[in-house]
Design an enzyme around this catalytic site. Structure first.
Site, PDB file in Angstrom:
ATOM      1  N   ARG A 125       8.381   0.360  -4.014  1.00  0.00           N
ATOM      2  CA  ARG A 125       7.578   0.122  -5.216  1.00  0.00           C
ATOM      3  C   ARG A 125       6.380  -0.744  -4.857  1.00  0.00           C
ATOM      4  NH1 ARG A 125       9.557   3.751  -7.335  1.00  0.00           N
ATOM      5  NH2 ARG A 125      10.842   3.840  -9.191  1.00  0.00           N
ATOM      6  N   HIS A 170       2.212   8.137  -4.777  1.00  0.00           N
ATOM      7  CA  HIS A 170       3.582   7.954  -5.274  1.00  0.00           C
ATOM      8  C   HIS A 170       4.308   9.304  -5.358  1.00  0.00           C
ATOM      9  CE1 HIS A 170       6.454   5.407  -7.952  1.00  0.00           C
ATOM     10  NE2 HIS A 170       7.118   6.375  -7.325  1.00  0.00           N
TER      11      HIS A 170
END
Ligand code: NDP
Ligand code: OXD
Length: 313
Positions: A228, A276
């Site tokens: 993350r 991502h």
């Protein structure tokens, strides 16, 4: 059985179709405007608006569209019902592909050879063999463990770091804060697959990067983060790249997503940026997974891959 899809940034219609194809009996609602929210017992969520789940008075289970659940737990009004995260071979395989690709890219100087080719320069760089390179994986869970096995099978020296101790064949395992420095000092290529929690926030900072070793080769270290964005201090990583203390990096996740066009990271040297998508949740795979879990739950067989809310992952 009524299930609500509540997401931001996801094609909910495609997801609904995949769910309906998998279980035609499922009564699927999309978004909070749907009628009869009181019938909803299950929700499939990704970055739901904070507080929105409190509108579901008869909610029994929350399914996370992803493996990570920080997007759910940052909501201070998350209902006190079981949370199931996505754990699936499809997702795992995608992440293993990504990690192997980028470890090899840094190991085999891909960025440097792209630059050399751009300058029409025929030059060979001194290449160590994988068995002379230590790869360290932070987060030896579902994804980290499979990536570790794949890298080990390619011949790298692999070591892992997690919260609880592990015993894995031919992988050196470290655990907890007390063993973090030893883990880092023996790591040349660092792969981060940690969840974002209050304990792991900003862990990838300059202080940590400075501890990375070079082990057998005399190369500077490289970093790959597909966990993350909140795990990383982006200014520290960029500075380490610009000052040459990091040989290269790959970032799939960012503090602000999408990464703004004005971010200086786009121009940082030897940095691979991906949007991502290291391991996206495939619609059909998530549909199979959620419908299977609901079926088990309805038959009293319990839910799998439950989140420990106290640990935040
Ligand atoms: P798991 O929960 O299976 O594994 C998490 C690992 O991190 C475990 O080994 C755990 O230790 C370790 N860990 C957690 N907290 C700490 C801590 N404080 N110190 C040391 N180790 C810690 O998660 P997954 O492997 O399924 O997924 C990992 C993350 O990957 C997700 O949370 C998500 O953020 C990210 N992800 C990113 C994707 C992308 O496309 N970029 C796609 C999918 C996931 P222990 O084993 O002791 O519990
Ligand atoms: C996940 C993700 O957590 O895609 O699954 O980031």
């Amino acid at each position: 059985m009524s299930l609500l899809i509540l997401t931001t940034g996801i094609d909910e219609q495609n997801l609904a179709r995949a769910l309906q194809d998998t279980d035609p009996d499922l009564d699927i609602h999309i978004g909070l405007d749907s009628r009869n929210l009181d019938a909803v017992r299950f929700v499939l969520a990704w970055k739901q608006p904070p507080g929105s789940l409190t509108k579901l008075k008869n909610l029994e289970v929350i399914f996370s569209l992803g493996a990570g659940v920080d997007h759910l737990l940052r909501d201070p009004h998350i209902p006190d019902v079981p949370i199931v995260r996505f754990v699936d071979p499809n997702l795992t395989q995608r992440m293993v592909e990504y990690v192997v690709l980028h470890v090899l890219a840094h190991h085999r100087y891909l960025q440097d050879y792209i630059s050399l080719q751009e300058g029409a320069e025929w030059r060979e760089l001194d290449q160590p063999i994988a068995s002379d390179v230590n790869v360290g994986i932070m987060g030896m869970g579902q994804l980290g463990m499979h990536a570790a096995h794949a890298l080990r099978d390619l011949g790298f020296n692999v070591q892992g770091w997690s919260r609880s101790p592990k015993n894995v064949e031919n992988i050196t395992c470290f655990a907890g804060q007390s063993e973090l420095t030893s883990f880092l000092e023996q790591t040349e290529i660092l792969v981060c697959l940690l969840p974002l929690t209050s304990q792991t926030k900003n862990v990838l900072d300059r202080q940590l990067l400075d501890k990375l070793g070079t082990w057998a080769s005399d190369r500077k270290p490289a970093l790959i983060n597909a966990g993350r964005g909140g795990l990383q201090n982006e200014a520290d990583i960029e500075r380490a790249l610009r000052e040459g203390d990091l040989r290269g990096a790959t970032l799939d996740v960012f503090n602000e997503e999408p990464l703004p066009p004005k971010s200086s990271l786009w121009k940082a040297p030897n940095l691979f940026i991906t949007p991502h998508n290291a391991a996206t949740s495939d619609d059909k795979a998530i549909a199979r997974y959620v419908c299977g879990q609901i079926r088990n739950y309805e038959q009293g067989r319990g839910l799998e891959n439950l989140v420990d809310v106290a640990s935040e992952y």
